[in-house]
Design an enzyme around this catalytic site. Structure first.
Site, PDB file in Angstrom:
ATOM      1  CG  HIS A  37     -11.701   5.025 -35.564  1.00  0.00           C
ATOM      2  ND1 HIS A  37     -11.666   4.896 -34.197  1.00  0.00           N
ATOM      3  CD2 HIS A  37     -10.677   4.261 -36.029  1.00  0.00           C
ATOM      4  CE1 HIS A  37     -10.680   4.084 -33.843  1.00  0.00           C
ATOM      5  NE2 HIS A  37     -10.049   3.686 -34.934  1.00  0.00           N
ATOM      6  CE  LYS A 149      -2.203   7.911 -32.818  1.00  0.00           C
ATOM      7  NZ  LYS A 149      -2.552   6.526 -32.930  1.00  0.00           N
TER       8      LYS A 149
HETATM    9  P1  AMP Z   1      -7.172   1.721 -35.813  1.00  0.00           P
HETATM   10  O1  AMP Z   1      -8.564   1.347 -35.423  1.00  0.00           O
HETATM   11  O2  AMP Z   1      -6.372   2.306 -34.681  1.00  0.00           O
HETATM   12  O3  AMP Z   1      -6.464   0.632 -36.577  1.00  0.00           O
HETATM   13  O4  AMP Z   1      -7.315   2.921 -36.838  1.00  0.00           O
HETATM   14  C1  AMP Z   1      -8.105   2.814 -37.994  1.00  0.00           C
HETATM   15  C2  AMP Z   1      -7.831   3.998 -38.879  1.00  0.00           C
HETATM   16  O5  AMP Z   1      -8.124   5.204 -38.190  1.00  0.00           O
HETATM   17  C3  AMP Z   1      -6.357   4.082 -39.308  1.00  0.00           C
HETATM   18  O6  AMP Z   1      -6.296   4.489 -40.664  1.00  0.00           O
HETATM   19  C4  AMP Z   1      -5.815   5.144 -38.395  1.00  0.00           C
HETATM   20  O7  AMP Z   1      -4.703   5.839 -38.928  1.00  0.00           O
HETATM   21  C5  AMP Z   1      -7.010   6.067 -38.261  1.00  0.00           C
HETATM   22  N1  AMP Z   1      -6.882   6.862 -37.039  1.00  0.00           N
HETATM   23  C6  AMP Z   1      -6.639   6.407 -35.787  1.00  0.00           C
HETATM   24  N2  AMP Z   1      -6.504   7.435 -34.930  1.00  0.00           N
HETATM   25  C7  AMP Z   1      -6.669   8.563 -35.664  1.00  0.00           C
HETATM   26  C8  AMP Z   1      -6.642   9.963 -35.350  1.00  0.00           C
HETATM   27  N3  AMP Z   1      -6.415  10.408 -34.119  1.00  0.00           N
HETATM   28  N4  AMP Z   1      -6.844  10.842 -36.355  1.00  0.00           N
HETATM   29  C9  AMP Z   1      -7.063  10.404 -37.617  1.00  0.00           C
HETATM   30  N5  AMP Z   1      -7.105   9.109 -37.976  1.00  0.00           N
HETATM   31  C10 AMP Z   1      -6.911   8.199 -37.012  1.00  0.00           C
END
Ligand code: AMP
Length: 281
Positions: A37, A149
């Site tokens: 994030h 991801k």
């Molecule tokens: P989430 O909180 O899991 O919904 O993720 C929020 C954002 O962070 C989304 O755009 C995800 O794709 C991105 N994200 C989550 N994990 C990763 C990671 N390991 N590397 C890069 N971006 C990530």
């Protein structure tokens, strides 16, 4: 860092920022922040005057048997991390404001949501698109940042923004991994120590697949067999899907000619993890 909960309050802030002719970079998240994030925040800060992050565990993107209720949440820790990373505004909407009584409107992107995670989680992308469209309408960013991801999600959001003429540039940033290769995810916290060790097999399988491809193997079935064999060697691992698909339309590829996406969803114990890699010739 301003922490705002109500839609009128964040709208006021956005209006003020726009009056000053400043650009807005937006990072939507479900919280329980990690370095993945924060890499999106870094990119947003670099390319915009003001960085807005939302933290909202969106109920409509979880299926009835999924982990909405137990999804990890720690707002005070998140606020500290966001502040340290230099987020200017945090938007923490409430369910009753995002989905008030009588709410009826949903956004559906067709076709590219029928496969991969969409094939396994039928309502998921409708929930994702609906909340992201709402958040983009509320925050009016110049650029919005997503992680590779969630490769299918990034593609679906790009398509939605294009098709609905939402005036935003969708930026997709690289996957951030733990030192041993496991893709960072808020859900990694569910893993027991043994499962955490086993989980590395997902990235290992993708890495080996790339080696195989670079050594000349272009037959998807052969690459998929190697991935399945390696992952099955861990007793806590159970593949939900593994596919080699076109990076634009997500249709399966038999013989890899140009670019291809290998996407995996795999249960480690009860935890469903996803990861992917792009093959380039
Ligand atoms: P989430 O909180 O899991 O919904 O993720 C929020 C954002 O962070 C989304 O755009 C995800 O794709 C991105 N994200 C989550 N994990 C990763 C990671 N390991 N590397 C890069 N971006 C990530």
């Amino acid at each position: 860092m301003k922490v705002l909960r109500s839609i009128p309050k964040i709208r006021n802030q956005i209006t003020l920022i726009k009056k000053q002719r400043k650009t807005i970079g937006f990072v939507p998240t479900m919280g329980y922040l990690h370095a993945g994030h924060l890499s999106l925040v870094r990119a947003a800060k670099k390319e915009n005057d003001v960085t807005v992050m939302s933290i909202y565990v969106n109920p409509t993107q979880f299926g009835p048997q999924e982990d909405f209720a137990k999804y990890p949440r720690d707002i005070s820790r998140d606020l500290k991390l966001a502040q340290k990373a230099g987020v200017d505004i945090i938007f923490l909407p409430r369910n009753k404001d995002m989905y008030p009584r009588g709410y009826l409107t949903y956004v559906k992107v067709q076709k590219i949501t029928d496969t991969l995670c969409g094939g396994k989680r039928p309502e998921h992308f409708c929930g994702v698109c609906t909340i992201v469209a709402k958040l983009l309408n509320i925050t009016s960013p110049d650029k919005a940042y997503f992680g590779q991801k969630d490769a299918q999600q990034a593609l679906v959001i790009k398509k939605m923004a294009e098709d609905l003429n939402i005036p935003v540039q969708i930026k997709v940033m690289p996957i951030i991994r733990e030192i041993d290769g496991l893709a960072m995810s808020s859900r990694n916290v569910y893993l027991s120590p043994e499962e955490r060790e086993d989980a590395v097999v997902i990235n290992k399988a993708l890495f080996l697949a790339r080696q195989q491809f670079l050594r000349g193997e272009k037959n998807s079935n052969k690459i998929l067999s190697s991935i399945k064999r390696l992952i099955s060697s861990k007793h806590s691992a159970k593949i939900d899907y593994v596919k080699i698909v076109d990076t634009e339309n997500l249709l399966p590829i038999k013989i890899i000619k140009g670019e291809a996406l290998i996407a995996i969803a795999c249960y480690i114990g009860k935890t469903r993890l996803i990861d992917n890699i792009i093959l380039r010739g």
